[in-house]
Design an enzyme around this catalytic site. Structure first.
Site, PDB file in Angstrom:
ATOM      1  N   GLU A   1      -3.373   7.733  -3.999  1.00 17.67           N
ATOM      2  CA  GLU A   1      -3.358   6.474  -3.251  1.00 17.67           C
ATOM      3  C   GLU A   1      -3.228   5.309  -4.219  1.00 17.67           C
ATOM      4  O   GLU A   1      -4.054   5.150  -5.122  1.00 17.67           O
ATOM      5  CB  GLU A   1      -4.645   6.316  -2.425  1.00 17.67           C
ATOM      6  CG  GLU A   1      -4.642   5.057  -1.587  1.00 17.67           C
ATOM      7  CD  GLU A   1      -5.944   4.871  -0.801  1.00 17.67           C
ATOM      8  OE1 GLU A   1      -7.010   4.704  -1.434  1.00 17.67           O
ATOM      9  OE2 GLU A   1      -5.889   4.907   0.434  1.00 17.67           O
TER      10      GLU A   1
ATOM     11  N   TYR B   1       0.859  -1.188   0.000  1.00 16.81           N
ATOM     12  CA  TYR B   1       0.000   0.000   0.000  1.00 16.81           C
ATOM     13  C   TYR B   1       0.889   1.230   0.000  1.00 16.81           C
ATOM     14  O   TYR B   1       1.892   1.254   0.723  1.00 16.81           O
ATOM     15  CB  TYR B   1      -0.880   0.023   1.263  1.00 16.81           C
ATOM     16  CG  TYR B   1      -1.633   1.329   1.425  1.00 16.81           C
ATOM     17  CD1 TYR B   1      -2.926   1.470   0.919  1.00 16.81           C
ATOM     18  CD2 TYR B   1      -1.040   2.432   2.044  1.00 16.81           C
ATOM     19  CE1 TYR B   1      -3.602   2.666   1.034  1.00 16.81           C
ATOM     20  CE2 TYR B   1      -1.706   3.628   2.160  1.00 16.81           C
ATOM     21  CZ  TYR B   1      -2.990   3.747   1.646  1.00 16.81           C
ATOM     22  OH  TYR B   1      -3.642   4.944   1.759  1.00 16.81           O
TER      23      TYR B   1
END
Ligand code: GDP
Ligand code: MN
Length: 397
Positions: A206, A118
């Protein structure tokens, strides 16, 4: 402003970030053509068909599907295009899918396993700095990782004056447990990602997941991008990236009238000049026992035109039981606003809910007189306290 995954990836690529390559398609036929082109350009036999909506969690909702041949591409694309996709981020009604991204399958098998990470770059308002947030726990809900295993989320603060420094990129790659070619790739990935965030004036980039492929490439499989509205004037070409079908229709209409409108769930509509006063007005409504139905900043020039547009937008919401207009006459004169309210009221005709108008500042007395003598069902007040009491009264009725 939010943009689609395929648009975010195109931006990333232009900054030198390696991405999962793909081609956007509006129809199943176009999806098949896209898959053929991916085969030619990248030799990818399998592809993933990915719903393009402004919400994450698409995989979980059935909006991301693997296709192993052209028949499957056509099938998956026709299943997904037009579907009402429900994900944890769309709300129960879901979002209609108009486009799919046909992307190369990057989870191909190999000697060493693939690994999902991530990574996001965002602004930490409290610190006044950008941060790179990253985790070894990619591919899943980061909120869940934050709740159950917060020690697996790392944050690297970036001084905006200096930018991301090479040692920081190295530290990130190291903390992600990488070595060799993948380590080097990751440092490049982070540096390019940060440049993309900075260069586009974004408030968030993101990437979940960032993938380490079996042949040690690091690439962006997903891209959730929020471009800062306040920076858009520096990027006129980004206007074309806006997809209004993804936005709340009332909010789109409001922005066309230059009104700052955010819909909320309460019963008291409000129309205010200035964002700070709008926040204070929402507090007053709550204190009076109501709940704000919206945030609405009409800006500095509240004339009949803007007041009318604002009324129309507020009245679209069936939950609205009263409207509180709270204007401070600093640049704008209160009597002009009052006349605007009266004109708008007469133009719209019968407004079915009581209206409380509180005007304070230049020519407030004249304004109150205008409203009191207009013969309309509008309550006027000068003090905020009076306005709040009026709201309480009309809600009790
Ligand atoms: P999101 O669910 O909206 O976050 O969409 P993502 O783009 O992150 O995709 C969701 C999931 O689909 C990923 O976490 C992967 O597990 C899977 N996925 C994405 N791309 C591929 C691919 O190329 N091959 C395979 N097999 N799975 C993929
Ligand atoms: Mn994702």
């Amino acid at each position: 402003m939010n943009i689609h995954e395929y648009q975010g990836k195109a931006i990333l690529k232009s900054y030198g970030v390696r991405i999962q390559e793909g081609i956007v398609a509006d129809t199943p036929e176009e999806a098949v053509e896209a898959a053929k082109k991916l085969k030619e350009d990248f030799n990818s036999d399998w592809v993933v068909v990915k719903a393009q909506i402004h919400a994450g969690g698409r995989g979980k909702g059935g909006g991301v599907k693997l296709a192993k041949n052209l028949d499957e591409v056509k099938q998956r694309a026709s299943d997904i295009i037009g579907m009402q996709l429900i994900t944890p981020q769309t709300g129960v009604e879901g979002k209609k899918v108009n486009k799919v991204l046909v992307a190369q399958d990057v989870y191909y098998p190999g000697e060493s396993a693939t690994k999902e990470f991530y990574m996001s770059v965002l602004l930490d308002r409290a610190k006044g700095r950008n941060i790179v947030m990253y985790s070894t726990e990619g591919g899943m809900d980061i909120e869940e990782v934050a709740e159950h295993t917060p020690h697996l989320i790392f944050k690297e603060e970036i001084d905006p004056k200096v930018g991301l420094r090479p040692f920081q990129a190295s530290k990130i790659a190291f903390n992600l447990g990488l070595s060799g070619a993948a380590y080097k790739e990751m440092t490049k990935f982070v540096a390019a990602l940060y440049k993309a965030y900075e260069g586009t004036d974004s408030s968030m980039f993101e990437i979940n997941p960032v993938l380490k492929t079996s042949d040690d490439k690091i690439l962006a499989v997903d891209a959730k991008v929020n471009l800062d509205d306040n920076g858009l004037f520096r990027h006129p070409d980004y206007a074309a990236l806006r997809d209004t079908t993804e936005e709340d229709p009332t909010e789109v209409e409001a922005s066309e009238s230059n009104l700052n409108y955010v819909k909320l769930d309460g019963n008291v509509g409000c129309m205010v000049n200035g964002a700070g006063l709008a926040m204070a007005t929402m507090d007053i409504i709550k204190l009076a026992g109501g709940e704000p139905a919206n945030f609405l900043d009409v800006g500095g020039t509240a004339n009949a035109q803007t007041v009318k547009a604002a009324f129309n937008i507020i009245l679209k919401d069936p939950n609205v039981k009263a409207i509180l207009i709270n204007i401070f006459g600093g640049i704008v004169r209160c009597d002009r606003v009052a006349q605007g309210v009266i004109d708008a009221y007469q133009e719209i005709g019968n407004i079915p809910v009581p209206i409380i108008v509180r005007l304070q500042g230049t020519n407030a007395e004249e304004a109150k007189k205008l409203i009191d003598e207009s013969g309309l069902k509008v309550y006027s007040a000068i003090l905020l306290r009076e306005a709040a009491d009026r709201v309480k009264e009309v809600l009790a009725k």
